[in-house]
Each structure stands twice: as structure tokens, then as C-alpha cells.
Design a protein around this motif. Sequence first.
Motif, PDB file in Angstrom:
ATOM      1  N   VAL A  93      47.050  38.358 -11.222  1.00 31.71           N
ATOM      2  CA  VAL A  93      47.300  36.916 -11.244  1.00 31.71           C
ATOM      3  C   VAL A  93      46.063  36.153 -10.778  1.00 31.71           C
ATOM      4  CG1 VAL A  93      48.790  35.064 -10.415  1.00 31.71           C
ATOM      5  CG2 VAL A  93      49.759  37.311 -10.856  1.00 31.71           C
ATOM      6  N   LEU A  94      45.362  36.699  -9.803  1.00 30.11           N
ATOM      7  CA  LEU A  94      44.130  36.062  -9.332  1.00 30.11           C
ATOM      8  C   LEU A  94      43.096  36.021 -10.462  1.00 30.11           C
ATOM      9  CD1 LEU A  94      42.360  34.862  -7.097  1.00 30.11           C
ATOM     10  CD2 LEU A  94      41.768  37.208  -6.418  1.00 30.11           C
ATOM     11  N   ALA A  95      43.011  37.086 -11.247  1.00 29.37           N
ATOM     12  CA  ALA A  95      42.074  37.118 -12.370  1.00 29.37           C
ATOM     13  C   ALA A  95      42.399  36.012 -13.367  1.00 29.37           C
ATOM     14  CB  ALA A  95      42.121  38.484 -13.055  1.00 29.37           C
ATOM     15  N   ALA A  96      43.692  35.801 -13.640  1.00 27.44           N
ATOM     16  CA  ALA A  96      44.093  34.735 -14.563  1.00 27.44           C
ATOM     17  C   ALA A  96      43.815  33.361 -13.970  1.00 27.44           C
ATOM     18  CB  ALA A  96      45.572  34.879 -14.902  1.00 27.44           C
ATOM     19  N   ALA A  97      44.037  33.214 -12.662  1.00 25.91           N
ATOM     20  CA  ALA A  97      43.822  31.919 -12.014  1.00 25.91           C
ATOM     21  C   ALA A  97      42.357  31.507 -12.030  1.00 25.91           C
ATOM     22  CB  ALA A  97      44.336  31.965 -10.577  1.00 25.91           C
ATOM     23  N   THR A  98      41.463  32.482 -12.057  1.00 29.41           N
ATOM     24  CA  THR A  98      40.031  32.172 -12.068  1.00 29.41           C
ATOM     25  C   THR A  98      39.456  32.174 -13.480  1.00 29.41           C
ATOM     26  OG1 THR A  98      39.555  34.530 -11.665  1.00 29.41           O
ATOM     27  CG2 THR A  98      39.659  33.071  -9.755  1.00 29.41           C
TER      28      THR A  98
ATOM     29  N   LEU B   7      40.316  43.431 -11.317  1.00 27.72           N
ATOM     30  CA  LEU B   7      39.540  43.081 -10.132  1.00 27.72           C
ATOM     31  C   LEU B   7      39.734  44.150  -9.067  1.00 27.72           C
ATOM     32  CD1 LEU B   7      40.387  39.277  -9.757  1.00 27.72           C
ATOM     33  CD2 LEU B   7      38.288  40.263 -10.688  1.00 27.72           C
ATOM     34  N   SER B   8      38.850  44.163  -8.107  1.00 28.78           N
ATOM     35  CA  SER B   8      38.991  45.057  -6.963  1.00 28.78           C
ATOM     36  C   SER B   8      39.300  44.234  -5.724  1.00 28.78           C
ATOM     37  CB  SER B   8      37.708  45.865  -6.744  1.00 28.78           C
ATOM     38  OG  SER B   8      36.656  45.002  -6.328  1.00 28.78           O
ATOM     39  N   ALA B   9      39.701  44.911  -4.666  1.00 29.82           N
ATOM     40  CA  ALA B   9      40.033  44.215  -3.419  1.00 29.82           C
ATOM     41  C   ALA B   9      38.833  43.448  -2.868  1.00 29.82           C
ATOM     42  CB  ALA B   9      40.533  45.218  -2.386  1.00 29.82           C
ATOM     43  N   ALA B  10      37.623  43.900  -3.199  1.00 28.88           N
ATOM     44  CA  ALA B  10      36.425  43.229  -2.693  1.00 28.88           C
ATOM     45  C   ALA B  10      36.274  41.820  -3.264  1.00 28.88           C
ATOM     46  CB  ALA B  10      35.186  44.066  -3.034  1.00 28.88           C
ATOM     47  N   HIS B  11      36.862  41.574  -4.453  1.00 27.54           N
ATOM     48  CA  HIS B  11      36.779  40.247  -5.065  1.00 27.54           C
ATOM     49  C   HIS B  11      37.726  39.230  -4.415  1.00 27.54           C
ATOM     50  CE1 HIS B  11      35.339  42.807  -8.499  1.00 27.54           C
ATOM     51  NE2 HIS B  11      34.435  41.858  -8.542  1.00 27.54           N
ATOM     52  N   TRP B  12      38.724  39.701  -3.712  1.00 25.62           N
ATOM     53  CA  TRP B  12      39.811  38.845  -3.234  1.00 25.62           C
ATOM     54  C   TRP B  12      39.347  37.664  -2.374  1.00 25.62           C
ATOM     55  CZ3 TRP B  12      44.960  38.406  -4.288  1.00 25.62           C
ATOM     56  CH2 TRP B  12      45.750  37.687  -3.393  1.00 25.62           C
ATOM     57  N   PRO B  13      38.579  37.873  -1.306  1.00 23.42           N
ATOM     58  CA  PRO B  13      38.247  36.735  -0.429  1.00 23.42           C
ATOM     59  C   PRO B  13      37.502  35.611  -1.152  1.00 23.42           C
ATOM     60  CG  PRO B  13      37.755  38.820   0.649  1.00 23.42           C
ATOM     61  CD  PRO B  13      38.033  39.143  -0.779  1.00 23.42           C
ATOM     62  N   LYS B  14      36.470  35.954  -1.900  1.00 27.95           N
ATOM     63  CA  LYS B  14      35.659  34.930  -2.547  1.00 27.95           C
ATOM     64  C   LYS B  14      36.454  34.168  -3.607  1.00 27.95           C
ATOM     65  CE  LYS B  14      31.461  34.225  -5.273  1.00 27.95           C
ATOM     66  NZ  LYS B  14      30.296  34.866  -5.927  1.00 27.95           N
ATOM     67  N   LEU B  15      37.193  34.889  -4.459  1.00 21.10           N
ATOM     68  CA  LEU B  15      37.923  34.229  -5.542  1.00 21.10           C
ATOM     69  C   LEU B  15      39.092  33.404  -5.005  1.00 21.10           C
ATOM     70  CD1 LEU B  15      37.908  36.963  -8.341  1.00 21.10           C
ATOM     71  CD2 LEU B  15      36.377  35.021  -8.007  1.00 21.10           C
ATOM     72  N   CYS B  16      39.765  33.878  -3.969  1.00 24.30           N
ATOM     73  CA  CYS B  16      40.848  33.100  -3.356  1.00 24.30           C
ATOM     74  C   CYS B  16      40.314  31.783  -2.804  1.00 24.30           C
ATOM     75  CB  CYS B  16      41.519  33.898  -2.247  1.00 24.30           C
ATOM     76  SG  CYS B  16      42.823  35.010  -2.813  1.00 24.30           S
TER      77      CYS B  16
ATOM     78  N   VAL C  64      45.465  34.666   4.582  1.00 25.40           N
ATOM     79  CA  VAL C  64      45.746  35.365   3.332  1.00 25.40           C
ATOM     80  C   VAL C  64      44.471  35.573   2.533  1.00 25.40           C
ATOM     81  CG1 VAL C  64      46.800  35.052   1.048  1.00 25.40           C
ATOM     82  CG2 VAL C  64      48.163  34.725   3.102  1.00 25.40           C
ATOM     83  N   ALA C  65      43.537  34.646   2.627  1.00 24.77           N
ATOM     84  CA  ALA C  65      42.295  34.742   1.854  1.00 24.77           C
ATOM     85  C   ALA C  65      41.279  35.680   2.473  1.00 24.77           C
ATOM     86  CB  ALA C  65      41.675  33.358   1.687  1.00 24.77           C
ATOM     87  N   ASP C  66      41.546  36.178   3.675  1.00 22.35           N
ATOM     88  CA  ASP C  66      40.573  37.045   4.353  1.00 22.35           C
ATOM     89  C   ASP C  66      40.389  38.365   3.614  1.00 22.35           C
ATOM     90  OD1 ASP C  66      40.285  35.091   6.229  1.00 22.35           O
ATOM     91  OD2 ASP C  66      41.570  36.056   7.726  1.00 22.35           O
ATOM     92  N   SER C  67      41.505  38.936   3.155  1.00 18.84           N
ATOM     93  CA  SER C  67      41.440  40.219   2.458  1.00 18.84           C
ATOM     94  C   SER C  67      42.741  40.451   1.716  1.00 18.84           C
ATOM     95  CB  SER C  67      41.192  41.367   3.445  1.00 18.84           C
ATOM     96  OG  SER C  67      42.322  41.543   4.288  1.00 18.84           O
ATOM     97  N   LEU C  68      42.714  41.374   0.771  1.00 25.10           N
ATOM     98  CA  LEU C  68      43.936  41.731   0.043  1.00 25.10           C
ATOM     99  C   LEU C  68      44.936  42.374   0.986  1.00 25.10           C
ATOM    100  CD1 LEU C  68      45.353  41.798  -2.682  1.00 25.10           C
ATOM    101  CD2 LEU C  68      44.244  43.992  -3.144  1.00 25.10           C
ATOM    102  N   ASP C  69      44.459  43.139   1.944  1.00 17.90           N
ATOM    103  CA  ASP C  69      45.356  43.764   2.920  1.00 17.90           C
ATOM    104  C   ASP C  69      46.078  42.709   3.749  1.00 17.90           C
ATOM    105  OD1 ASP C  69      44.751  46.343   2.133  1.00 17.90           O
ATOM    106  OD2 ASP C  69      43.108  46.563   3.569  1.00 17.90           O
ATOM    107  N   ALA C  70      45.383  41.622   4.073  1.00 21.12           N
ATOM    108  CA  ALA C  70      46.008  40.540   4.843  1.00 21.12           C
ATOM    109  C   ALA C  70      47.147  39.911   4.049  1.00 21.12           C
ATOM    110  CB  ALA C  70      44.973  39.481   5.210  1.00 21.12           C
TER     111      ALA C  70
END
Length: 292
Positions: A65-70, A78-87, A107-113
Motif C-alpha cells: 500500500v505504501l508503494a501505491a501511495a508513493t 519495497l523493503s523495510a528500509a524504505h519505510w521511514p523515508k517514504l512514510c 509509526v514512521a520510525d520503522s516497519l517494526d514500529a
Amino acid sequence: MSPTANSRTEVANASYSAANFASVFAVLSTFNSVIYTSITEPEELDDVVQCTEGPEKLRELALAVLAAATGRKSKAPLSAAHWPKLCSEVAGSTVFILKSLQVPESVADSLDAFVEQSPAVRVDVLYWLCEAALMDNAAIKEMVDRESNKMRKPTLANTANDSLVRLQPFAEISKQRYWLFGNKTRQLYVEGLSQQARGKLELLAQTPEEFQGAAEELNAQRNHAPKELAERLTEEIVPYLETQIKKRERVDRALQRQALAMANVHIYETRTRKRQRVNYTDDGPDALDYYN
């Protein structure tokens, strides 16, 4: 007009927003050629949100969903490493959405968060990302416009096979376009056609009572087109939903009877099981071998 506080989808859970859950499922099922996910039923989405089989499917869904939102065009996940910046990028353009949701900054800190949050927060985050995709994803906008421009009379889902209603405007009146989503459920959304409102979907109804209320408001208008839509809601959608509710009630009663029968069998077996007297004063000849 908005859904009542008691609104529930087929699998709506008291731990999260039913309206937001319905919106997420509608977006996933309708635009699955853009948001790559295997979810086809509300029950499946509920299992993912609740992490019934672990967090991995939730992680995959959130990244999709994050990939679609961006507006990401690549099918590579996407990988978990993309999560903070793209969020953070999505949040910058959708602050007005976040204000009404339970989405903490962590929530934007990491996918684990994100995964560590409660189901209510998980649903709100998915809803936020879906709303961003509806507003900004070029592929989704193209799909909506293409179906809208066909200018053909939309058809309802066949109530015999519960086929999914998707990608056909249910009606277009004045400066508003009405969308119908659902699989054994029905959700009616309205989209404004002005430059500012275009692409933003607002949930109007998802229960028989809400559809009836929407029909009454449409009937109160002077033009003929709103009255036609009101007639379709009361004659086609409301009876369909009432039928689905009765089916679910029959299933619930059957499950309750089954559970009661199983409980009675367990009680009977417990009360009638033969009991052997245990002699604690005589350990027998084998006991010496045990203690030695």
C-alpha cells in the motif's frame, strides 16, 4: 451524511474502525492491479490486521500500500528500509487525513514500529495510505477515469453468486459520482468531481439503515436523477443486505448450536468417565526402582 457509530462490515472488529476497515478492503479489492496483494475477502484482511498467522503478511501488505501511495510503478516490492523515508514523504502531503486518525508519529520510525501497534492503529495506517493512493496514484486515477468515460449503465452484482462490485460508477449526479463496492457486503462512496474533491472517496452507507437514510435524503431533492438513485438503493441494495444479514444470522445460530453440542458432549464424558482409586500409601514394587 456519515455512517453511524454502530456500523459494522461483515468482519468488523470492535478493536478498530469498521468504516476505515471497509474503505481499506474496498480499495484493495478494486485496485488490486495497482496494489499487489492476494487479499480477496474481508475475512482475509481481518486475519492480516490481527496477525492471526504472524506479522509477515501485515508487513507485506503495508509495503504494498505504501508503494501505491508513493506512485511507485515498479512491481518489485519495497523493503523495510524504505519505510521511514517514504512514510515521511506521504505524511507531508496528507496531514489533513492524519489529524483524524490514530496514527502516532512513531509509526514512521520503522516497519517494526508499525507492526507493534494495536489493530486499531494498523487499520488507521492502512486507511491513511489507501487514501493517499486514491489521491495521488496516477494509475488508479487513470483506471477510475477510464471506467467513468465508458458512459455505460452500471450493473449491480448478481446476488446469486455474490460477485464483487468494482470499478463501475453506480451513478453520477450533478457534480458527484457514486461508487459501490463490496463482496457479500455493500459500501456506497461518493466522489466530488470538482478539482479539489476529485479522487477523494467518502463513505456514505454500508448497512441497510444507512442506505435507507441515504435514499431518504436523495428523495428529498427536486431533480429526477437523485430520486432514481434512491429507488435503486431501496429496491436493490437494501433487500440484498437484509438477505446477507439473515444468512449470517443463520450461520451464527448453527455455530452456536454446534458449540453447545460439543460442550454437552464434553460435560457428559467428564461426568461418566470411569475413575480409578489411587493408593498413595502403597507405591508397589516398581516404585523402589524409580526412587533408586
